[in-house]
Structure formats: C-alpha cells, structure tokens
Scaffold this active site. Structure first.
Site, PDB file in Angstrom:
ATOM      1  CB  SER A  24       8.128  -4.116  69.179  1.00  0.00           C
ATOM      2  OG  SER A  24       6.650  -4.478  69.011  1.00  0.00           O
ATOM      3  CE1 TYR A  34       9.265  -2.510  64.568  1.00  0.00           C
ATOM      4  CE2 TYR A  34       6.843  -3.575  65.716  1.00  0.00           C
ATOM      5  CZ  TYR A  34       8.948  -3.200  65.743  1.00  0.00           C
ATOM      6  OH  TYR A  34       8.796  -2.130  66.727  1.00  0.00           O
TER       7      TYR A  34
END
Length: 255
Positions: free
Chosen positions: A135, A148
């Site tokens: 990501s 995350y």
C-alpha cells in the site's frame, strides 16, 4: 499444470487479479483463497480462460493453512503467479481500536503473507511472478493508521528484498502500492468519510490498479504504484521527515 494462486480473492483487488490472470496463456487454473466460499464459487463461475478452483481458507488459521499446503504438495503444480492480496486495515487512534483488530492485521498482513510466500517458493520456477499487495500507506508512518501502515511497510520492504534475492533464479517479485481503491477495504477500514470528502481522481478503480501491476510484474519491476498522486506521495515520503508525515496524517485524518 501451471497455476495462479490469489489470496483474498472473494472481493476487491483479489477478485480482479483472478479475473485478469485467468485468460493468460501461462495459467491453467486459478486457485482462489478466502474465507467466503460462496463468493469464491461465484468468481470461479465467472472466470474466462483458466478454471477457477475454490479453497475456503481462513489464512489466520494454521490448521486450515496447513491443509491447503498439503494439497499443494500432493499435486505439485508450477506456480506461475502468486498474488498475496489478503489483508485489511483499521483507521483510528491506536488506543481506540480493539487489540484483536491490531493483532489480526499483523497476523494476516504479515505472518500469513510471509508463510504463504515461503511455502509456495518451491513450486515457483524461472519466469514465475510473485505479487505482494502492499500500500502507499507503507511509504511512511501514518497517524491514525499506525499498525496498518507499519504492516504494509513490512510487505513493501520484504517484497523488494526478496526481488533482489530471487533475481538470479528468474523469479520476479513486485510490491503493489496503491492509494485508496474503490473496494470493500474502505468500509472495513472505517474510511467512508474520507472517501466522501476526497476528490474522485484520488480514488483508484480496482481493474486499473491490477492491470498496471500485472504489466509491471511482467516487466520485472520491483514496485508498482498506480496514479500520479500516489507516485508523488511516494517521492515525498522519501525526503520529508517521518515526524512531519506522522503528525500531518494524524491531523488530516482526525478532521
């Protein structure tokens, strides 16, 4: 038999990877892994080209994962594509998110991805391609997305290091680093408000992200970043102090 393995195939990017890899000449079967069997069966029926094979597996359950690898060992296929797409995130202050959600992110985003990669490697050969879905959050520490972002930094660095290690074997490893994508992830991560206030051009579409990453993987690129906005963020994150990016993302997301 040549196969593609796609984890997290029941929705979002994983669903799209399965659809786009199925027509490829080097793929005879697409092995679809996720918990939601009914979604996988639906996807398998929609694939064009390769046959879809369903494995309803909770990747955080060691017993279920071991059973899957027993099947892999029993059939001895060649893995032409391995796509580790399963993962999730939770947005919010670290102290406000349940500890089980934090540990679940670490378990799925890091541990399961690492184990699947290592156990799959004996079935990869020269020309095989490994796609690790990271990501743009992994470029820098992010306030209100602490665990995350850290987990995706692991995926990014792990994939880039593995790319160097496996180059001599002719196996490519590509880290895919999208920004926000219009998938179920946004709802799971509690990002609906952020999506509603964001310009349309900052929200990518899954088919576009997957198409570019497959092309980048075929070219042997270490990292695939979709969109000018995320490319700019990646460049800035390399020069802006982490203290500043952490503070700025925490303030932005808080509002």
């Amino acid at each position: 038999m040549n196969i593609a393995i796609v984890t997290g195939a029941s929705s979002g990017l994983g669903w799209e990877y399965a659809k786009q890899l199925a027509p490829r000449a080097e793929v005879d079967e697409v092995w679809l892994l996720a918990r939601r069997e009914e979604r996988l069966l639906e996807l398998a029926g929609d694939l064009i080209g390769a046959e879809g094979r369903v494995f309803a597996v909770d990747l955080c359950d060691p017993t279920q994962l071991a059973e899957f690898f027993e099947k892999l060992e029993g059939e001895q296929p060649t893995i032409s594509w391995l796509v580790n797409c399963a993962g999730y995130g939770k947005m919010g202050r670290f102290v406000d998110i349940d500890v089980e959600a934090h540990l679940g992110m670490v378990d799925l985003n890091i541990r399961a991805l690492t184990e699947i990669t290592q156990r799959a490697l004996p079935y990869c050969t020269r020309g095989s391609k490994i796609v690790q879905v990271a990501s743009s959050a992994g470029f820098s520490p992010m306030g209100n997305f602490a665990v995350y972002a850290a987990s995706k930094a692991y995926v990014l660095h792990f994939a880039n290091a593995l790319s160097a290690e496996l180059a001599a074997d002719g196996i490519t490893v590509t880290a895919v680093c999208p920004g926000p994508v219009a998938t179920e992830f946004i709802e799971i991560a509690n990002m609906e408000a952020l999506k509603a206030g964001a310009p349309d051009f900052t929200i990518a579409q899954a088919p576009d992200v997957v198409r570019k990453s497959i092309a980048d993987a075929r070219k042997g690129r270490m990292t695939s970043v979709y969109g000018a906005t995320m490319k700019a963020w990646g460049a800035l994150s390399g020069v802006v102090p982490r203290r500043l990016t952490s503070w700025a993302t925490a303030r932005f997301r808080a509002h």
